[in-house]
Design an enzyme around this catalytic site. Structure first.
Site, PDB file in Angstrom:
ATOM      1  N   ASN A 183       0.874  -1.176   0.000  1.00  0.00           N
ATOM      2  CA  ASN A 183       0.000   0.000   0.000  1.00  0.00           C
ATOM      3  C   ASN A 183       0.914   1.229   0.000  1.00  0.00           C
ATOM      4  O   ASN A 183       1.486   1.578   1.024  1.00  0.00           O
ATOM      5  CB  ASN A 183      -0.895  -0.024   1.249  1.00  0.00           C
ATOM      6  CG  ASN A 183      -1.688   1.263   1.407  1.00  0.00           C
ATOM      7  OD1 ASN A 183      -1.784   2.069   0.481  1.00  0.00           O
ATOM      8  ND2 ASN A 183      -2.268   1.449   2.583  1.00  0.00           N
ATOM      9  N   LYS A 196       0.142   4.252  -0.277  1.00  0.00           N
ATOM     10  CA  LYS A 196      -0.504   5.463   0.279  1.00  0.00           C
ATOM     11  C   LYS A 196      -0.239   6.643  -0.664  1.00  0.00           C
ATOM     12  O   LYS A 196      -0.097   6.436  -1.869  1.00  0.00           O
ATOM     13  CB  LYS A 196      -0.015   5.730   1.701  1.00  0.00           C
ATOM     14  CG  LYS A 196      -0.110   4.464   2.560  1.00  0.00           C
ATOM     15  CD  LYS A 196       0.003   4.703   4.032  1.00  0.00           C
ATOM     16  CE  LYS A 196      -0.125   3.370   4.757  1.00  0.00           C
ATOM     17  NZ  LYS A 196      -0.318   3.492   6.173  1.00  0.00           N
ATOM     18  N   HIS A 240      -9.753   1.450   4.506  1.00  0.00           N
ATOM     19  CA  HIS A 240      -8.479   1.617   5.206  1.00  0.00           C
ATOM     20  C   HIS A 240      -8.693   2.592   6.363  1.00  0.00           C
ATOM     21  O   HIS A 240      -9.478   3.535   6.248  1.00  0.00           O
ATOM     22  CB  HIS A 240      -7.409   2.152   4.245  1.00  0.00           C
ATOM     23  CG  HIS A 240      -6.047   2.121   4.867  1.00  0.00           C
ATOM     24  ND1 HIS A 240      -5.628   3.098   5.741  1.00  0.00           N
ATOM     25  CD2 HIS A 240      -5.041   1.220   4.778  1.00  0.00           C
ATOM     26  CE1 HIS A 240      -4.401   2.785   6.164  1.00  0.00           C
ATOM     27  NE2 HIS A 240      -4.029   1.662   5.586  1.00  0.00           N
ATOM     28  N   GLU A 255      -7.130   4.998   7.414  1.00  0.00           N
ATOM     29  CA  GLU A 255      -6.915   6.420   7.084  1.00  0.00           C
ATOM     30  C   GLU A 255      -8.127   7.005   6.354  1.00  0.00           C
ATOM     31  O   GLU A 255      -8.410   8.197   6.473  1.00  0.00           O
ATOM     32  CB  GLU A 255      -5.614   6.572   6.271  1.00  0.00           C
ATOM     33  CG  GLU A 255      -4.391   6.363   7.171  1.00  0.00           C
ATOM     34  CD  GLU A 255      -3.190   5.729   6.499  1.00  0.00           C
ATOM     35  OE1 GLU A 255      -3.090   5.774   5.265  1.00  0.00           O
ATOM     36  OE2 GLU A 255      -2.350   5.158   7.230  1.00  0.00           O
ATOM     37  N   GLU A 287      -5.887  -4.622  10.343  1.00  0.00           N
ATOM     38  CA  GLU A 287      -4.840  -3.626  10.544  1.00  0.00           C
ATOM     39  C   GLU A 287      -5.129  -2.837  11.822  1.00  0.00           C
ATOM     40  O   GLU A 287      -5.912  -1.878  11.795  1.00  0.00           O
ATOM     41  CB  GLU A 287      -4.795  -2.654   9.364  1.00  0.00           C
ATOM     42  CG  GLU A 287      -4.437  -3.312   8.046  1.00  0.00           C
ATOM     43  CD  GLU A 287      -3.831  -2.306   7.078  1.00  0.00           C
ATOM     44  OE1 GLU A 287      -2.716  -2.557   6.592  1.00  0.00           O
ATOM     45  OE2 GLU A 287      -4.463  -1.256   6.817  1.00  0.00           O
ATOM     46  N   GLY A 338       2.109   2.394  10.582  1.00  0.00           N
ATOM     47  CA  GLY A 338       3.089   3.469  10.414  1.00  0.00           C
ATOM     48  C   GLY A 338       3.786   3.876  11.703  1.00  0.00           C
ATOM     49  O   GLY A 338       4.462   4.896  11.751  1.00  0.00           O
ATOM     50  N   SER A 375       2.942  -2.047  10.276  1.00  0.00           N
ATOM     51  CA  SER A 375       4.388  -2.121  10.523  1.00  0.00           C
ATOM     52  C   SER A 375       4.979  -3.498  10.229  1.00  0.00           C
ATOM     53  O   SER A 375       5.924  -3.935  10.881  1.00  0.00           O
ATOM     54  CB  SER A 375       4.717  -1.687  11.950  1.00  0.00           C
ATOM     55  OG  SER A 375       4.354  -0.322  12.148  1.00  0.00           O
TER      56      SER A 375
HETATM   57  P1  PGA Z   1       2.495   0.336   7.545  1.00  0.00           P
HETATM   58  O1  PGA Z   1       1.054   0.561   6.854  1.00  0.00           O
HETATM   59  O2  PGA Z   1       3.021  -0.967   7.028  1.00  0.00           O
HETATM   60  O3  PGA Z   1       3.301   1.516   7.116  1.00  0.00           O
HETATM   61  O4  PGA Z   1       2.251   0.297   9.020  1.00  0.00           O
HETATM   62  C1  PGA Z   1       0.178  -0.501   6.636  1.00  0.00           C
HETATM   63  C2  PGA Z   1      -1.091   0.022   6.024  1.00  0.00           C
HETATM   64  O5  PGA Z   1      -1.550   1.111   6.398  1.00  0.00           O
HETATM   65  O6  PGA Z   1      -1.684  -0.636   5.144  1.00  0.00           O
END
Ligand code: PGA
Length: 246
Positions: free
Chosen positions: A8, A10, A93, A95, A164, A170, A208
């Site tokens: 992903n 982003k 997601h 976000e 998630e 992140g 992460s």
């Molecule tokens: P990350 O993000 O691996 O940077 O924690 C995962 C995601 O948001 O899909």
């Protein structure tokens, strides 16, 4: 079940940096033991379609409209994504849920819109840190999944689910394999209760995930792959995670 590793990106990338990353990925990923895809920002989907043609890497988007067409300024429909070879789309997601106030019901309808276009929705669920600390993890993810089941029950086996935990995204703070497995088992049980084809539905872990922790996470019974954010932006890191899934 074949493992899946989805990146992903982003809101990251540029034509130039994508070209380098995609070249390295296309060379480094062979068709076989593991399904690999990258979910890119919409303006770059044409680039992915051109560069990844003939490669073993699937194309994914990060969001789609719940509507099919019309007066929805700024939105992108499933049919438009389809024209760029998109096979997967993230829906819900955290976000999007957090910054765009996407409700469980809207996420369910986005999943439905994707399925109607022959695109596999990667439905994301997960609890915040406050919800985890309040002991609400199970109730939250069950509620998020229930909305998707309710709207998409008849073709539920066509989705991919991703757990998630918001506090792990992140932050460099991964759920322990045992923490992740516990929630995956809850989700698996809910899927089994909803459809006889639940065994076909991959449940990915995201938050992460990196080259150091991927093996242990991916070895858990109910973890069928990974949704990788930050570590999907560097070819070497992403390829190491892919190798862990093979
Ligand atoms: P990350 O993000 O691996 O940077 O924690 C995962 C995601 O948001 O899909």
């Amino acid at each position: 079940m074949k493992k899946r590793i989805f990146g992903n990106w982003k809101m990251n990338g540029s034509l130039a940096s994508n070209a380098a990353l995609l070249d390295a990925l296309a060379q480094g990923v062979q068709a076989g033991a593991c399904d690999v895809a990258v979910c890119a920002p919409a303006p770059y989907l044409a680039q992915l379609q051109a560069v990844l043609a003939g490669s073993a890497i699937g194309i994914g988007a990060q969001d789609l409209s719940a509507h099919t067409e019309g007066a929805y300024t700024g939105e992108v429909s499933g049919a438009m994504l389809r024209e760029f070879g998109v096979r997967y789309v993230l829906v819900g997601h955290s976000e999007r849920r957090q910054y765009h106030a996407e409700s469980d019901e809207l996420v369910a309808r986005k999943a439905q819109a994707a399925l109607a276009c022959g695109i596999t929705p990667v439905v994301c669920v997960g609890e915040t840190l406050a919800q985890r600390e309040a002991g609400e993890t199970e109730a939250v993810v069950r509620r998020q999944l229930a909305a998707v089941v309710q709207v998409n029950g008849h073709c539920l086996s066509e989705i991919v689910l991703a757990y998630e935990p918001v506090w792990a995204i992140g932050t460099g703070k991964t759920a322990t394999p045992a923490q992740a497995q516990a929630v995956h088992a809850v989700l698996r049980a809910q899927l089994l209760a909803a459809t006889t084809a639940a065994g076909r539905i991959p449940v990915l872990y995201g938050g992460s995930m990196n080259a150091s922790n991927a093996s242990e996470l991916l070895s858990q019974m109910d973890i069928d792959g990974g949704l990788v954010g930050g570590a999907s932006l560097k070819a070497a890191d992403f390829l190491r995670i892919v190798a862990c899934a093979q």
